[in-house]
Design an enzyme around this catalytic site. Structure first.
Site, PDB file in Angstrom:
ATOM      1  N   ASP A 182      -7.118  -2.905   1.821  1.00 26.63           N
ATOM      2  CA  ASP A 182      -6.192  -1.829   2.049  1.00 26.63           C
ATOM      3  C   ASP A 182      -6.744  -0.383   1.494  1.00 26.63           C
ATOM      4  O   ASP A 182      -6.630   0.609   1.968  1.00 26.63           O
ATOM      5  CB  ASP A 182      -4.861  -2.035   1.743  1.00 26.63           C
ATOM      6  CG  ASP A 182      -4.767  -2.431   0.182  1.00 26.63           C
ATOM      7  OD1 ASP A 182      -6.067  -2.871  -0.561  1.00 26.63           O
ATOM      8  OD2 ASP A 182      -3.756  -2.662  -0.320  1.00 26.63           O
TER       9      ASP A 182
ATOM     10  N   LYS B  45      -0.385 -14.721  -3.140  1.00 30.30           N
ATOM     11  CA  LYS B  45       0.813 -14.268  -2.792  1.00 30.30           C
ATOM     12  C   LYS B  45       1.564 -15.486  -2.059  1.00 30.30           C
ATOM     13  O   LYS B  45       2.236 -15.306  -0.744  1.00 30.30           O
ATOM     14  CB  LYS B  45       0.624 -13.176  -1.691  1.00 30.30           C
ATOM     15  CG  LYS B  45      -0.353 -11.838  -2.295  1.00 30.30           C
ATOM     16  CD  LYS B  45      -0.636 -10.916  -1.323  1.00 30.30           C
ATOM     17  CE  LYS B  45      -1.626 -10.058  -1.782  1.00 30.30           C
ATOM     18  NZ  LYS B  45      -2.068  -8.783  -0.811  1.00 30.30           N
TER      19      LYS B  45
END
Length: 506
Positions: free
Chosen positions: A238, A203
């Site tokens: 997550d 990312k």
């Protein structure tokens, strides 16, 4: 009128009539040619669409077979087979929240160019979350390519400032240390509930000195440098956080699914069904497994020419095949590729292929969703999107209907394949059929999060109806799907609570 004049007039009239006849014949011929060209174009459009419908088809029998392959790969992953298509990572989360947790807990959610710090005051049974606050912080670009110390010092400083704003609504019992759940959404080799070494940055991060290091240790040292007395009691991703948040709200939640930009699934497995687990069996008898199911692949997956080309041109060819077929990052791109084929092979947008349509990822999944949900009589939203994104100013109603139909085909396949994955998890847990004893079917809840599931209504409706179809009427009446928001935030705080160093005391 003289004879010569009369003859001249007759010649002129005949010539005019002859010209009119010729023009009429020419117009008729042009009309016939246009009609023929239009018919040929329609035939070509129909042929492409028919081929797309065939290659993206997901009959229920195929979905059952795909679910069977998912179960086989899950079992291989649990055995520790390095060739398994799903890694089935042990999370060391063996205690999910029960709703009885009490006290003040913090969470740090680091997964991109922003991070969030959050605190919750838990009131215990019947009261649950009494208060919660959060703050979002942007990471300066230079820290994303700097050193590990610089990044974690910046994060710890922001966390310390957030702790200083703790108001009267939040209460830490005297003599206790603040505890934190750390959601770290980068590839990690987890070694305990509160430790894990970084495999690689993704990312846009490229930081020296962190790969191979324990990220919890890096954060803890930074907090010490800030003089912040706080202990990380849970390191999670997550999906696991979503499972924790889902279980906190509903004790029957057994799995969590993320369907957003990417996709993943986590579920509660019986510890004795994990051959690669070598430690003592946890007291709870359970262990949360992070499947990493985005990497699932099977020769039964209905891969089209569009999927293969997109995968070949991607940054990770041959990887994350399932994710590329069902997640929000890719669905709009698949639609674009189909529209481009219609433009090239069937002149859908006229004789010239729109240049913008040739740009990869110019059509995003939110745009696809807007077109798919357009119910206006003239499909004006579809028309506006084609104008703004593809660069075609005027589209016929026929072209707009075709574009919406392509969105429907792609979304339906994605939703049905996602449902097959969920069915596979339920099958692995033995919750896909009625108990052989003839007893009552236990209630089963699935927590789902992610923008694709939450905002793309036709996608989520199709997923739910497909899951009902796969389970059958008797079993599906005991299975519910629930939207679980903000798993990566509050879920991490809840896991900090359920794995608190003071849990036995409480």
């Amino acid at each position: 009128m003289g004879k010569a004049a009369a003859v001249g007039t007759a010649v002129v009239v005949c010539a005019a009539v002859g010209t009119a006849v010729v023009l009429a014949r020419r117009r008729r011929r042009e009309a016939e040619l246009l009609e023929g060209a239009s018919a040929e174009r329609k035939r070509k459009v129909g042929a492409v669409i028919e081929d797309v419908e065939r290659t993206l088809s997901t009959p229920t029998a195929l979905l059952r077979s795909i679910a069977g392959d998912m179960v086989s790969e899950m079992e291989r992953g649990l055995r520790g087979d390095i060739h398994s298509a799903v890694k089935m990572l042990i999370t060391y989360v063996d205690n999910l929240p029960t709703g009885n947790e009490q006290g003040l807990f913090y969470a740090l959610d680091l997964g991109g160019t922003n991070f969030r710090v959050l605190r919750v005051q838990l009131g215990g049974k019947g009261k649950q979350v009494i208060h919660q606050q959060y703050n979002e912080v942007s990471i300066p670009p230079h820290l994303m390519v700097g050193t590990s110390m610089e990044l974690f010092d910046f994060i710890a400083a922001a966390l310390s400032k957030f702790v200083e704003t703790e108001g009267d609504d939040f209460h830490l019992p005297e003599g206790r240390q603040r505890e934190l759940g750390f959601t770290f959404s980068f590839p990690v080799n987890q070694t305990s509930i509160s430790s894990g070494t970084l495999i690689k940055w993704t990312k846009g991060f490229s930081i020296n000195g962190t790969v191979g290091e324990d990220v919890v240790s890096e954060l803890s040292k930074a907090m010490d440098r800030q003089g912040l007395d706080m202990r990380v009691t849970a390191l999670v991703n997550d999906t696991v956080g979503t499972l924790a948040g889902g279980r906190y709200a509903d004790n029957d939640v057994v799995a969590a699914i993320i369907l957003g930009t990417g996709t993943n699934a986590a579920y509660v497995e019986h510890a004795n069904a994990i051959p690669k687990w070598t430690g003592l069996l946890p007291k709870s008898g359970n262990m949360v497994i992070n499947t990493e199911w985005g990497s699932f692949k099977s020769d039964k997956l209905p891969l089209s020419e569009f999927d293969k080309a997109m995968d070949f041109e991607s940054l990770n060819p041959g990887e994350q095949i399932y994710e590329k077929m069902i997640s929000g990052m890719y669905l709009g791109e698949i639609v674009r590729r189909i529209l481009l084929k219609l433009a090239n092979d069937a002149s859908l947008f006229g004789n010239v292929v729109p240049p913008k349509l040739e740009q990869p990822f110019v059509l995003r999944t939110p745009d696809m969703s807007a077109m798919h949900h357009d119910s206006s009589h003239d499909l004006n939203i579809v028309g506006a999107k084609l104008k703004d994104i593809v660069g075609v100013a005027d589209t016929s109603l026929e072209v707009r209907y075709i574009a919406r139909h392509i969105c429907d085909i792609v979304a339906e396949r994605a939703a049905r394949l996602a449902a097959a994955g969920i069915f596979g998890i339920l099958k692995k847990l033995g919750r896909d059929k009625l108990p052989s004893s003839g007893g009552k079917m236990p209630r089963t809840a699935i927590a789902l999060d992610g923008g694709l599931y939450e905002h793309y209504r036709k996608f989520s409706s199709c997923l739910e109806s497909t899951l009902t179809d796969l389970l059958g009427e008797d079993v599906s009446s005991s299975v519910v799907t629930k939207l679980a928001n903000d798993g990566s935030g509050i879920g991490a705080a809840l896991l900090a609570a359920s794995h608190s160093q003071y849990a036995e005391v409480d």
